[in-house]
Write a protein that holds these residues in place. Structure first.
Motif, PDB file in Angstrom:
ATOM      1  N   SER A 131       0.815  -1.216   0.000  1.00 48.66           N
ATOM      2  CA  SER A 131       0.000   0.000   0.000  1.00 48.66           C
ATOM      3  C   SER A 131       0.848   1.266   0.000  1.00 48.66           C
ATOM      4  N   ALA A 132       2.147   1.128   0.153  1.00 48.12           N
ATOM      5  CA  ALA A 132       3.020   2.300   0.220  1.00 48.12           C
ATOM      6  C   ALA A 132       4.009   2.293  -0.943  1.00 48.12           C
ATOM      7  N   VAL A 133       3.468   2.463  -2.164  1.00 48.59           N
ATOM      8  CA  VAL A 133       4.297   2.525  -3.368  1.00 48.59           C
ATOM      9  C   VAL A 133       4.034   3.867  -4.043  1.00 48.59           C
ATOM     10  N   GLU A 134       5.107   4.584  -4.352  1.00 50.29           N
ATOM     11  CA  GLU A 134       4.990   5.862  -5.060  1.00 50.29           C
ATOM     12  C   GLU A 134       5.648   5.719  -6.423  1.00 50.29           C
ATOM     13  N   ALA A 135       5.008   6.278  -7.464  1.00 52.71           N
ATOM     14  CA  ALA A 135       5.557   6.217  -8.821  1.00 52.71           C
ATOM     15  C   ALA A 135       5.396   7.571  -9.491  1.00 52.71           C
ATOM     16  N   LYS A 136       6.465   7.997 -10.185  1.00 57.60           N
ATOM     17  CA  LYS A 136       6.433   9.272 -10.899  1.00 57.60           C
ATOM     18  C   LYS A 136       7.271   9.129 -12.158  1.00 57.60           C
ATOM     19  N   LEU A 137       6.752   9.602 -13.298  1.00 60.68           N
ATOM     20  CA  LEU A 137       7.491   9.618 -14.558  1.00 60.68           C
ATOM     21  C   LEU A 137       7.872  11.064 -14.835  1.00 60.68           C
ATOM     22  N   ASP A 138       9.186  11.336 -14.863  1.00 58.94           N
ATOM     23  CA  ASP A 138       9.660  12.698 -15.027  1.00 58.94           C
ATOM     24  C   ASP A 138      10.770  12.727 -16.075  1.00 58.94           C
ATOM     25  N   GLN A 139      10.521  13.403 -17.187  1.00 62.66           N
ATOM     26  CA  GLN A 139      11.479  13.561 -18.284  1.00 62.66           C
ATOM     27  C   GLN A 139      12.086  12.236 -18.727  1.00 62.66           C
ATOM     28  N   GLY A 140      11.247  11.231 -18.919  1.00 62.10           N
ATOM     29  CA  GLY A 140      11.695   9.946 -19.430  1.00 62.10           C
ATOM     30  C   GLY A 140      12.297   9.009 -18.405  1.00 62.10           C
ATOM     31  N   VAL A 141      12.264   9.392 -17.118  1.00 59.40           N
ATOM     32  CA  VAL A 141      12.792   8.515 -16.070  1.00 59.40           C
ATOM     33  C   VAL A 141      11.668   8.191 -15.095  1.00 59.40           C
ATOM     34  N   LEU A 142      11.431   6.895 -14.887  1.00 60.46           N
ATOM     35  CA  LEU A 142      10.431   6.435 -13.934  1.00 60.46           C
ATOM     36  C   LEU A 142      11.091   6.324 -12.559  1.00 60.46           C
ATOM     37  N   HIS A 143      10.514   7.020 -11.563  1.00 57.98           N
ATOM     38  CA  HIS A 143      11.025   6.985 -10.188  1.00 57.98           C
ATOM     39  C   HIS A 143      10.007   6.227  -9.335  1.00 57.98           C
ATOM     40  N   LEU A 144      10.448   5.146  -8.707  1.00 57.13           N
ATOM     41  CA  LEU A 144       9.583   4.343  -7.845  1.00 57.13           C
ATOM     42  C   LEU A 144      10.162   4.298  -6.444  1.00 57.13           C
ATOM     43  N   LYS A 145       9.281   4.375  -5.462  1.00 60.12           N
ATOM     44  CA  LYS A 145       9.664   4.167  -4.070  1.00 60.12           C
ATOM     45  C   LYS A 145       8.727   3.113  -3.503  1.00 60.12           C
ATOM     46  N   VAL A 146       9.301   2.033  -2.999  1.00 62.74           N
ATOM     47  CA  VAL A 146       8.530   0.942  -2.401  1.00 62.74           C
ATOM     48  C   VAL A 146       8.955   0.822  -0.947  1.00 62.74           C
ATOM     49  N   ALA A 147       8.017   1.040  -0.046  1.00 61.59           N
ATOM     50  CA  ALA A 147       8.328   0.993   1.388  1.00 61.59           C
ATOM     51  C   ALA A 147       8.483  -0.448   1.856  1.00 61.59           C
ATOM     52  N   LYS A 148       9.361  -0.618   2.845  1.00 63.31           N
ATOM     53  CA  LYS A 148       9.501  -1.932   3.465  1.00 63.31           C
ATOM     54  C   LYS A 148       8.362  -2.133   4.453  1.00 63.31           C
ATOM     55  N   ALA A 149       7.925  -3.363   4.573  1.00 63.94           N
ATOM     56  CA  ALA A 149       6.885  -3.690   5.547  1.00 63.94           C
ATOM     57  C   ALA A 149       7.541  -3.834   6.922  1.00 63.94           C
ATOM     58  N   GLU A 150       6.746  -3.606   7.928  1.00 68.78           N
ATOM     59  CA  GLU A 150       7.238  -3.812   9.292  1.00 68.78           C
ATOM     60  C   GLU A 150       7.565  -5.293   9.460  1.00 68.78           C
ATOM     61  N   PRO A 151       8.673  -5.582  10.093  1.00 68.03           N
ATOM     62  CA  PRO A 151       9.015  -6.997  10.289  1.00 68.03           C
ATOM     63  C   PRO A 151       7.977  -7.689  11.169  1.00 68.03           C
ATOM     64  N   ALA A 152       7.741  -8.928  10.865  1.00 69.98           N
ATOM     65  CA  ALA A 152       6.771  -9.705  11.643  1.00 69.98           C
ATOM     66  C   ALA A 152       7.326  -9.944  13.041  1.00 69.98           C
ATOM     67  N   THR A 153       6.475  -9.741  14.020  1.00 69.07           N
ATOM     68  CA  THR A 153       6.884  -9.982  15.400  1.00 69.07           C
ATOM     69  C   THR A 153       6.088 -11.157  15.942  1.00 69.07           C
ATOM     70  N   PRO A 154       6.684 -11.934  16.814  1.00 71.20           N
ATOM     71  CA  PRO A 154       5.960 -13.070  17.372  1.00 71.20           C
ATOM     72  C   PRO A 154       4.764 -12.588  18.196  1.00 71.20           C
ATOM     73  N   HIS A 155       3.700 -13.281  18.079  1.00 71.76           N
ATOM     74  CA  HIS A 155       2.482 -12.937  18.817  1.00 71.76           C
ATOM     75  C   HIS A 155       2.068 -14.168  19.597  1.00 71.76           C
ATOM     76  N   ARG A 156       1.967 -14.014  20.893  1.00 70.57           N
ATOM     77  CA  ARG A 156       1.620 -15.150  21.745  1.00 70.57           C
ATOM     78  C   ARG A 156       0.106 -15.329  21.765  1.00 70.57           C
ATOM     79  N   ILE A 157      -0.304 -16.545  21.604  1.00 69.82           N
ATOM     80  CA  ILE A 157      -1.731 -16.882  21.588  1.00 69.82           C
ATOM     81  C   ILE A 157      -2.052 -17.630  22.870  1.00 69.82           C
ATOM     82  N   ARG A 158      -3.051 -17.126  23.562  1.00 66.64           N
ATOM     83  CA  ARG A 158      -3.454 -17.746  24.830  1.00 66.64           C
ATOM     84  C   ARG A 158      -4.356 -18.935  24.575  1.00 66.64           C
ATOM     85  N   LEU A 159      -4.159 -19.937  25.333  1.00 67.12           N
ATOM     86  CA  LEU A 159      -4.991 -21.136  25.246  1.00 67.12           C
ATOM     87  C   LEU A 159      -6.149 -21.027  26.206  1.00 67.12           C
ATOM     88  N   HIS A 160      -7.325 -21.490  25.794  1.00 72.78           N
ATOM     89  CA  HIS A 160      -8.512 -21.476  26.661  1.00 72.78           C
ATOM     90  C   HIS A 160      -8.860 -22.860  27.105  1.00 72.78           C
TER      91      HIS A 160
END
Length: 160
Positions: A131-160
């Motif tokens: 969802s965080a991609v920027e694209a611009k075409l300027d004087q024949g050059v395409l400029h793209l910026k693609v953001a890195k996603a947040e690293p996955a963190t462990p999530h503890r799941i409680r047992l019932h």
């Protein structure tokens, strides 16, 4: 007929020599519709891909392409850049002036602006935020910026 001068480092259509010889033998008007309009030029374009702490920056040279002729897709970690341009129509298609030739079709001596399609794909080395991609075409050059996603963190799941 004019013969284009090519530098050693320029990319050449492998069928251009054959097309030139056929035009010389048959005449340009006899094969123009057969080979001239359907010929595709396969070319590559230079790109730069750099990584920062925030994401990836891609610059691709696409000279002569309009914004609506360029398509960028990101599927998983594969970024694809496509560009497609239809064949250009010569500006002077009918002769003007006095005499018997007025109104007759203009004679083309050289036609190199043909249908062109280019495509490159890159596998990005890390997880990206689609969802965080920027694209611009300027004087024949395409400029793209693609953001890195947040690293996955462990999530503890409680047992019932």
């Amino acid at each position: 007929m004019l013969t284009p001068i090519l530098r050693r480092d320029m990319q050449v259509d492998p069928f251009e020599g054959m097309r030139r010889e056929m035009q010389r033998f048959f005449g340009p008007s006899d094969i123009e519709g057969w080979a001239g309009d359907i010929a595709e030029t396969a070319v590559s374009y230079p790109c730069d891909l750099t990584e920062t702490d925030e994401g990836y920056a891609i610059e691709a040279e696409l000279p002569g392409f309009a914004k609506d002729e360029v398509e960028v897709t990101l599927h998983g970690d594969v970024l694809t850049i496509r560009a497609k341009r239809e064949a250009a129509t010569p500006a002077a298609t009918v002769r003007t002036g006095k005499g018997a030739e007025a109104g007759s079709p203009a004679e083309t001596h050289l036609r190199e602006r043909r249908f062109t399609r280019v495509q490159r794909s890159f596998r990005l080395p890390g997880v990206t935020a689609h969802s965080a991609v920027e694209a611009k075409l300027d004087q024949g050059v395409l400029h793209l910026k693609v953001a890195k996603a947040e690293p996955a963190t462990p999530h503890r799941i409680r047992l019932h």
